[in-house]
Motif scaffolding. Structure first.
Motif, PDB file in Angstrom:
ATOM      1  N   GLU A   1      -3.062  13.162   6.301  1.00  0.00           N
ATOM      2  CA  GLU A   1      -2.040  12.434   5.559  1.00  0.00           C
ATOM      3  C   GLU A   1      -0.670  12.934   5.993  1.00  0.00           C
ATOM      4  OE1 GLU A   1      -0.983  12.435   0.988  1.00  0.00           O
ATOM      5  OE2 GLU A   1      -2.833  11.308   1.371  1.00  0.00           O
TER       6      GLU A   1
ATOM      7  N   ALA B   1       2.078   7.970  10.197  1.00  0.00           N
ATOM      8  CA  ALA B   1       3.036   7.980   9.092  1.00  0.00           C
ATOM      9  C   ALA B   1       4.397   8.484   9.557  1.00  0.00           C
ATOM     10  CB  ALA B   1       2.505   8.839   7.949  1.00  0.00           C
TER      11      ALA B   1
ATOM     12  N   VAL C   1       1.088   2.834   4.384  1.00  0.00           N
ATOM     13  CA  VAL C   1       2.209   3.754   4.217  1.00  0.00           C
ATOM     14  C   VAL C   1       3.494   2.938   4.214  1.00  0.00           C
ATOM     15  CG1 VAL C   1       3.435   5.739   5.176  1.00  0.00           C
ATOM     16  CG2 VAL C   1       0.936   5.602   5.372  1.00  0.00           C
TER      17      VAL C   1
ATOM     18  N   THR D   1       8.245   8.190   0.702  1.00  0.00           N
ATOM     19  CA  THR D   1       7.022   7.603   1.234  1.00  0.00           C
ATOM     20  C   THR D   1       6.111   7.211   0.077  1.00  0.00           C
ATOM     21  OG1 THR D   1       7.154   9.000   3.214  1.00  0.00           O
ATOM     22  CG2 THR D   1       5.059   7.932   2.776  1.00  0.00           C
TER      23      THR D   1
ATOM     24  N   ARG E   1       2.179   5.292  -0.852  1.00  0.00           N
ATOM     25  CA  ARG E   1       0.878   4.983  -0.254  1.00  0.00           C
ATOM     26  C   ARG E   1       0.032   4.107  -1.163  1.00  0.00           C
ATOM     27  NH1 ARG E   1       2.170   9.498   2.359  1.00  0.00           N
ATOM     28  NH2 ARG E   1       1.414   9.688   4.523  1.00  0.00           N
TER      29      ARG E   1
END
Length: 253
Positions: free
Chosen positions: A57, A62, A95, A103, A105
């Motif tokens: 992650e 991302a 994302v 950010t 998700r």
């Protein structure tokens, strides 16, 4: 807000090659005035279920989105296979990266069992809605499009649904029809961003990306080549549509 969907091909399982190809396409979208740029499902790898395809992650995919968001001062969205700290299998993770470094998700609720995605990816738990100024954005991913109930659940808090995909050409009619249906029944914008080209597993994709108005009108469309699909979306238009045609209050659980 002006939203651009980048309809693009994907180099199979080659993140660096895809980053190199997509960076100028993002720049072109920004040059056309886009404030939010949407890439496809699994934009950096293709819809691969090869063991080990997952990344941490906040990994390279991302970071690519976050870097472009910071570079251009826009919002960036797309999906990638991300492994959370509590498991071995990745999520198909949408994302959404902001120009301020934030950010958000969303994890795909419905793995595509027809292709075995449920054996290689974990399922997410719930929809996610993000407010960008006055605009409320809810992302879903590809196969989620077939499940009207989750779109309904989010409708009252949503102005625009984002739907990145790797939708195959043999079912392109389903893709086009369902995008319009989700807009009409929820009186919200729908932005569908599908890839083009042939995947590493031989699956063909025809694109057909489109932006649909709260009344189901096609604001922008594309066929089978790499291109940009751009339109302005306005939360006031969503509210005006819902005030004029009061369908949502008539829904029964």
């Amino acid at each position: 807000m002006r939203i651009a969907a980048v309809q693009h091909d994907i180099v199979w399982e080659d993140r660096d090659a895809n980053f190199e190809r997509l960076a100028p396409q993002v720049a072109r979208a920004v040059g056309a005035g886009a404030e939010l740029v949407l890439l496809t499902e699994t934009f950096s790898t293709g819809f691969s279920m090869t063991p080990g395809i997952g990344e941490p992650e906040g990994g390279p995919s991302a970071r690519f989105l976050a870097d472009r968001a910071a570079e251009h001062g826009v919002w960036m969205g797309g999906t990638c296979p991300e492994i959370a700290d509590d498991g071995d299998l990745p999520y198909n993770s949408f994302v959404l990266a902001g120009p301020d470094g934030s950010t958000h998700r969303y994890r795909k609720l419905h793995p595509f069992t027809h292709a075995g995605e449920h054996e290689r990816f974990r399922a997410g738990e719930k929809p996610v809605t993000v407010a960008i100024g006055d605009l409320r954005i809810t992302p879903f991913i590809c196969y989620d499009l077939r499940f009207a109930d989750v779109f309904w659940q989010a409708a009252l808090e949503t102005d625009v649904y984002l739907v990145p995909a790797n939708w195959p050409s043999p079912r392109r009619h389903h893709w086009r029809t369902l995008l319009e249906a989700r807009a009409i029944e929820n009186q919200a914008y729908v932005v569908g961003c599908n890839r083009v080209g042939t995947a590493g597993d031989g699956t063909e994709h025809s694109g057909d990306s489109r932006i649909v108005s709260p009344l189901g009108e096609l604001l922008a469309t594309a066929a089978g080549t790499e291109t940009l699909v751009i339109a302005d979306v306005d939360p006031a238009e969503v509210q005006a549509t819902r005030d004029r045609l009061r369908f949502l209050p008539d829904r029964r659980a």
